[in-house]
Write a protein that holds these residues in place. Structure first.
Motif, PDB file in Angstrom:
ATOM      1  N   PRO A  99     -15.765 -43.875 -53.551  1.00 52.67           N
ATOM      2  CA  PRO A  99     -14.428 -44.464 -53.029  1.00 52.67           C
ATOM      3  C   PRO A  99     -15.530 -45.428 -52.277  1.00 52.67           C
ATOM      4  O   PRO A  99     -15.996 -45.260 -50.994  1.00 52.67           O
ATOM      5  CB  PRO A  99     -13.419 -44.421 -52.993  1.00 52.67           C
ATOM      6  N   GLU A 100     -15.024 -46.916 -51.995  1.00 47.34           N
ATOM      7  CA  GLU A 100     -15.434 -47.592 -51.611  1.00 47.34           C
ATOM      8  C   GLU A 100     -15.113 -49.011 -51.082  1.00 47.34           C
ATOM      9  O   GLU A 100     -14.703 -49.451 -52.131  1.00 47.34           O
ATOM     10  CB  GLU A 100     -17.482 -48.569 -51.545  1.00 47.34           C
ATOM     11  N   ARG A 101     -14.426 -49.253 -50.090  1.00 48.17           N
ATOM     12  CA  ARG A 101     -13.917 -50.357 -49.683  1.00 48.17           C
ATOM     13  C   ARG A 101     -14.565 -51.740 -49.514  1.00 48.17           C
ATOM     14  O   ARG A 101     -15.151 -51.288 -48.358  1.00 48.17           O
ATOM     15  CB  ARG A 101     -12.989 -50.185 -48.704  1.00 48.17           C
TER      16      ARG A 101
ATOM     17  N   ALA B 142     -10.549 -53.242 -50.686  1.00 46.58           N
ATOM     18  CA  ALA B 142      -9.722 -52.148 -51.938  1.00 46.58           C
ATOM     19  C   ALA B 142     -11.108 -51.221 -51.760  1.00 46.58           C
ATOM     20  O   ALA B 142     -12.567 -52.294 -52.721  1.00 46.58           O
ATOM     21  CB  ALA B 142      -9.456 -52.569 -52.507  1.00 46.58           C
ATOM     22  N   ASP B 143     -11.469 -50.792 -53.112  1.00 42.40           N
ATOM     23  CA  ASP B 143     -12.352 -50.570 -54.190  1.00 42.40           C
ATOM     24  C   ASP B 143     -11.845 -50.796 -55.567  1.00 42.40           C
ATOM     25  O   ASP B 143     -11.137 -50.833 -56.242  1.00 42.40           O
ATOM     26  CB  ASP B 143     -12.395 -48.295 -54.566  1.00 42.40           C
ATOM     27  N   ARG B 144     -13.046 -52.049 -55.508  1.00 48.33           N
ATOM     28  CA  ARG B 144     -13.028 -52.336 -56.256  1.00 48.33           C
ATOM     29  C   ARG B 144     -13.094 -52.072 -58.175  1.00 48.33           C
ATOM     30  O   ARG B 144     -12.307 -52.044 -58.895  1.00 48.33           O
ATOM     31  CB  ARG B 144     -14.123 -53.633 -56.522  1.00 48.33           C
ATOM     32  N   ILE B 145     -13.961 -50.886 -58.450  1.00 49.58           N
ATOM     33  CA  ILE B 145     -13.470 -50.918 -59.646  1.00 49.58           C
ATOM     34  C   ILE B 145     -12.521 -49.251 -59.532  1.00 49.58           C
ATOM     35  O   ILE B 145     -11.586 -49.853 -60.512  1.00 49.58           O
ATOM     36  CB  ILE B 145     -14.819 -48.967 -60.013  1.00 49.58           C
TER      37      ILE B 145
ATOM     38  N   ILE C  39      -3.124 -46.200 -55.919  1.00 49.86           N
ATOM     39  CA  ILE C  39      -2.606 -47.170 -55.337  1.00 49.86           C
ATOM     40  C   ILE C  39      -2.137 -46.895 -53.527  1.00 49.86           C
ATOM     41  O   ILE C  39      -2.148 -47.322 -53.077  1.00 49.86           O
ATOM     42  CB  ILE C  39      -0.972 -48.012 -56.149  1.00 49.86           C
ATOM     43  N   SER C  40      -1.639 -45.185 -54.015  1.00 47.51           N
ATOM     44  CA  SER C  40      -1.055 -45.076 -52.938  1.00 47.51           C
ATOM     45  C   SER C  40      -2.191 -44.606 -51.937  1.00 47.51           C
ATOM     46  O   SER C  40      -2.311 -45.019 -51.356  1.00 47.51           O
ATOM     47  CB  SER C  40      -0.334 -43.392 -53.450  1.00 47.51           C
ATOM     48  N   GLU C  41      -2.953 -44.306 -52.502  1.00 45.56           N
ATOM     49  CA  GLU C  41      -5.051 -44.039 -51.319  1.00 45.56           C
ATOM     50  C   GLU C  41      -4.970 -46.040 -50.640  1.00 45.56           C
ATOM     51  O   GLU C  41      -5.016 -45.434 -49.358  1.00 45.56           O
ATOM     52  CB  GLU C  41      -5.988 -44.066 -52.532  1.00 45.56           C
ATOM     53  N   HIS C  42      -4.960 -46.534 -51.457  1.00 45.49           N
ATOM     54  CA  HIS C  42      -4.762 -48.091 -50.873  1.00 45.49           C
ATOM     55  C   HIS C  42      -3.893 -48.405 -50.088  1.00 45.49           C
ATOM     56  O   HIS C  42      -3.433 -49.795 -49.786  1.00 45.49           O
ATOM     57  CB  HIS C  42      -5.085 -49.185 -52.147  1.00 45.49           C
ATOM     58  N   GLY C  43      -2.485 -47.468 -49.494  1.00 49.06           N
ATOM     59  CA  GLY C  43      -1.636 -47.573 -48.918  1.00 49.06           C
ATOM     60  C   GLY C  43      -0.418 -48.639 -49.839  1.00 49.06           C
ATOM     61  O   GLY C  43       0.296 -48.917 -48.924  1.00 49.06           O
ATOM     62  N   GLY C  44      -0.109 -48.442 -51.039  1.00 44.73           N
ATOM     63  CA  GLY C  44       0.668 -49.016 -52.230  1.00 44.73           C
ATOM     64  C   GLY C  44       1.726 -48.270 -52.554  1.00 44.73           C
ATOM     65  O   GLY C  44       1.436 -47.530 -52.295  1.00 44.73           O
TER      66      GLY C  44
ATOM     67  N   PRO D 254      -1.204 -53.531 -49.699  1.00 43.50           N
ATOM     68  CA  PRO D 254      -1.462 -54.268 -48.138  1.00 43.50           C
ATOM     69  C   PRO D 254      -2.467 -55.102 -48.443  1.00 43.50           C
ATOM     70  O   PRO D 254      -3.528 -54.655 -48.641  1.00 43.50           O
ATOM     71  CB  PRO D 254      -1.201 -53.200 -47.017  1.00 43.50           C
ATOM     72  N   VAL D 255      -2.462 -56.520 -47.461  1.00 43.47           N
ATOM     73  CA  VAL D 255      -3.741 -57.169 -47.198  1.00 43.47           C
ATOM     74  C   VAL D 255      -4.438 -56.262 -45.862  1.00 43.47           C
ATOM     75  O   VAL D 255      -3.808 -56.465 -44.650  1.00 43.47           O
ATOM     76  CB  VAL D 255      -3.271 -58.394 -47.145  1.00 43.47           C
ATOM     77  N   GLU D 256      -6.204 -55.394 -46.398  1.00 40.12           N
ATOM     78  CA  GLU D 256      -6.216 -55.250 -45.090  1.00 40.12           C
ATOM     79  C   GLU D 256      -7.621 -55.757 -44.632  1.00 40.12           C
ATOM     80  O   GLU D 256      -8.367 -56.229 -45.285  1.00 40.12           O
ATOM     81  CB  GLU D 256      -6.844 -53.902 -45.376  1.00 40.12           C
TER      82      GLU D 256
END
Length: 594
Positions: A440-442, A482-485, A566-571, A590-592
């Protein structure tokens, strides 16, 4: 046994012990005498006689040679009216400037804590002298240094300070210029016996040394004074200050002294004894110097504690992942003692890395499965630009085959061919992105673009089922890291589920509603609602469970993967039934910012 006269003039028989101390060149410097009233006239104490600790004075040898100007200033102020406040401040300054040359065992045990004599030497007297009587000590130092009689003593009865009960402090000038001696007499200010206190301290030390977590006790008192000086200049962003003055981090690494460690610390680093670890803290941060920087920032900002995952190198060269916890001293604490704890989490981090890899593999498998379901749509999407390319190319050839070729027409057709080629290439790139197996790549990501790209994947499915799509995408949404894919995978999966639900409904309105928004808390929200049959109330609580599915040919991993991403993205992601019918899915992240 000798005769000594008490302050009241009475002669008594005293047993004494005298110790000669020598200067650095080997010449005798002075004599220190310990005494007690003789137990019996004419009795000669045995060779093993010693002064019991409770009867000894706490003695100090103090260097005030760097404070000659301050002492002279205080002497002048004493003759001025209304100078009491200034004198009190200057006396405190003098005790802060005074440095410890030596202390005896009783002083070390009473106020040295676990530091030991060697770690007290060279430190400011103020770091060990009770706050309430520092000004009094300063007065006595000035008296001794300015007195006309060199061997005169100056004493003062002090109030109980929590260490000694009604202590009596005596100060006199030493033969060495710029130095004084101080002796403090008094019983331990505690109803319990001194033996009990020593036993209690021993139990405490035993408890600490046998705790399973590695502990370091650190004396950072001199750095605290540096922080105060920096703060006094108006600095508030200490991180930026350290960026401009990286040498301060190196100063801390080489001068902040470790004063005690426990057995677990020795074992963690592979030392042979505690002495291997009793040195400046720099060796704890050889792998990751930025961790020391973070510790310093926390101390400057007045935090009570700091915690982070970092790396530490053992004495045999191994690098461990550790959870470092730092407990700072209270702001008003007399002794600036900081406690470091390190917990080895190498195995845990390795296991978490393996779990993340398995999760990435599982997510990749789910994407491949999704692409398999979209084979028809993908073929249709690619066929459209390919068919346009073929048609435009054949038309161009016909225009070129004329006796009078229409170059302008050919140019326009060629431009269309190029545009169709780029569109086909974009579709292929999207498919390759979804199919790729990578970490994963943010990156900075636009949620609205994710939604629009996802709709391309299933456009054929939507059109073939005659399903209407209504979108309400909020304008000017902020990008988020975020990871776009992965986000695209979530949106595509939810869209496929909705298309299949509407298809299963058979009759009635065939519609899917999609919206994006910014929540009141500042998070990005995506909402999808369909007009399908909805979710059975019995299944709502299980809808995101792994391998739970309501489809005959379903694998039950799609929504579980969506929740994981979604959990990995803090959501958070949730499913519900809309009041007007059909299922509704909503996720917020969340907006990071970068």
């Amino acid at each position: 046994m000798v005769s000594r006269r008490t302050p009241s003039g009475i002669h008594i028989a005293v047993d004494i012990r005298q110790y000669v101390r020598f200067a650095q060149d080997g010449t005798p410097r002075d004599v220190i005498e310990y005494g007690r009233q003789s137990l019996s006239d004419g009795a000669v104490p045995g060779a093993d006689w010693h002064i019991p600790d409770r009867l000894m004075a706490a003695s100090w040898e103090i260097d005030v040679s760097a404070s000659e100007a301050l002492i002279a200033q205080i002497a002048r102020l004493r003759g001025e009216a209304d100078a009491e406040a200034q004198l009190n401040a200057r006396h405190n300054d003098l005790v802060k400037a005074a440095r410890i040359i030596n202390v005896n065992e009783r002083t070390m045990r009473l106020v040295g804590g676990n530091r030991g004599r060697d770690l007290m030497i060279g430190q400011p007297v103020a770091g060990f002298w009770p706050l309430e009587s520092r000004a009094t000590l300063g007065e006595l130092i000035v008296d001794a240094m300015t007195g006309k009689t060199e061997d005169a003593t100056y004493r003062r009865q002090l109030p109980s300070d929590g260490i000694l009960r009604d202590p009596l402090v005596t100060v006199w000038r030493a033969e060495t210029p710029g130095r004084i001696y101080a002796a403090v007499n008094g019983a331990v200010d505690d109803d319990r016996s001194y033996v009990y206190l020593r036993a209690s301290e021993a139990r405490y030390r035993k408890l600490v040394h046998h705790m399973p977590i590695a502990l370091w006790q650190v004396d950072a008192s001199h750095m605290g004074r540096i922080y105060n000086d920096i703060r006094a200049t108006g600095v508030t962003d200490f991180g930026a200050y350290l960026d401009e003055h990286p040498e301060l981090v190196e100063l801390a690494a080489t001068t902040v002294q470790i004063t005690d460690v426990n057995r677990a610390a020795v074992q963690l680093l592979g030392g042979s004894s505690a002495l291997d670890l009793m040195r400046p803290v720099g060796y704890l941060f050889t792998v990751n110097r930025s961790s020391l920087r973070n510790v310093m920032i926390g101390r400057f900002n007045g935090q009570t504690s700091h915690e982070e995952i970092t790396k530490i190198e053992t004495f045999d060269g191994r690098v461990l992942d550790v959870r470092m916890s730092v407990t700072y001293p209270k702001v008003l604490a007399e002794l600036d003692v900081t406690i470091f704890s390190f917990e080895d989490v190498t195995d845990r981090m390795s296991m978490e890395a393996e779990i993340r890899q398995l999760q990435a593999d599982f997510t990749h498998a789910a994407r491949i499965s999704t692409l398999g379901e979209l084979t028809t749509s993908i073929a249709h999407e690619i066929n459209q630009p390919l068919a346009a390319i073929v048609t435009n190319a054949e038309t161009s050839l016909r225009w070129l085959s004329r006796d009078d070729p229409n170059v302008e027409k050919v140019k326009a057709l060629t431009a269309r061919i190029a545009a169709s080629g780029r569109r086909a290439s974009d579709i292929v790139q999207h498919i390759r992105g979804m199919a790729s197996k990578r970490q994963p790549e943010r990156v900075a990501t636009d949620l609205n673009e994710i939604v629009q790209e996802s709709l391309i994947f299933i456009r054929h499915e939507i059109e073939s089922q005659s399903i209407g799509i209504t979108t309400d995408l909020a304008r000017a949404l902020p990008n988020t890291m975020a990871d776009r894919i992965q986000l695209q995978q979530v949106v595509v999966n939810l869209l496929i589920n909705s298309v299949q639900a509407v298809e299963a409904q058979g009759t009635g309105t065939r519609e899917i509603y999609i919206g994006t928004s910014l929540t009141e808390s500042g998070a990005l929200a995506f909402t999808l609602r369909d007009t399908g049959p909805g979710i059975s109330p019995d299944d709502l609580d299980r809808i995101f469970e792994g391998f739970f599915t309501t489809k005959e040919a379903g694998m039950g991993i799609g929504l579980a993967i969506c929740q994981s991403i979604i959990s990995e993205h803090g959501g958070v992601i949730a499913a519900s039934n809309h009041p007007d019918g059909g299922a509704q899915f909503r996720f917020e992240i969340p907006v990071e910012t970068p």
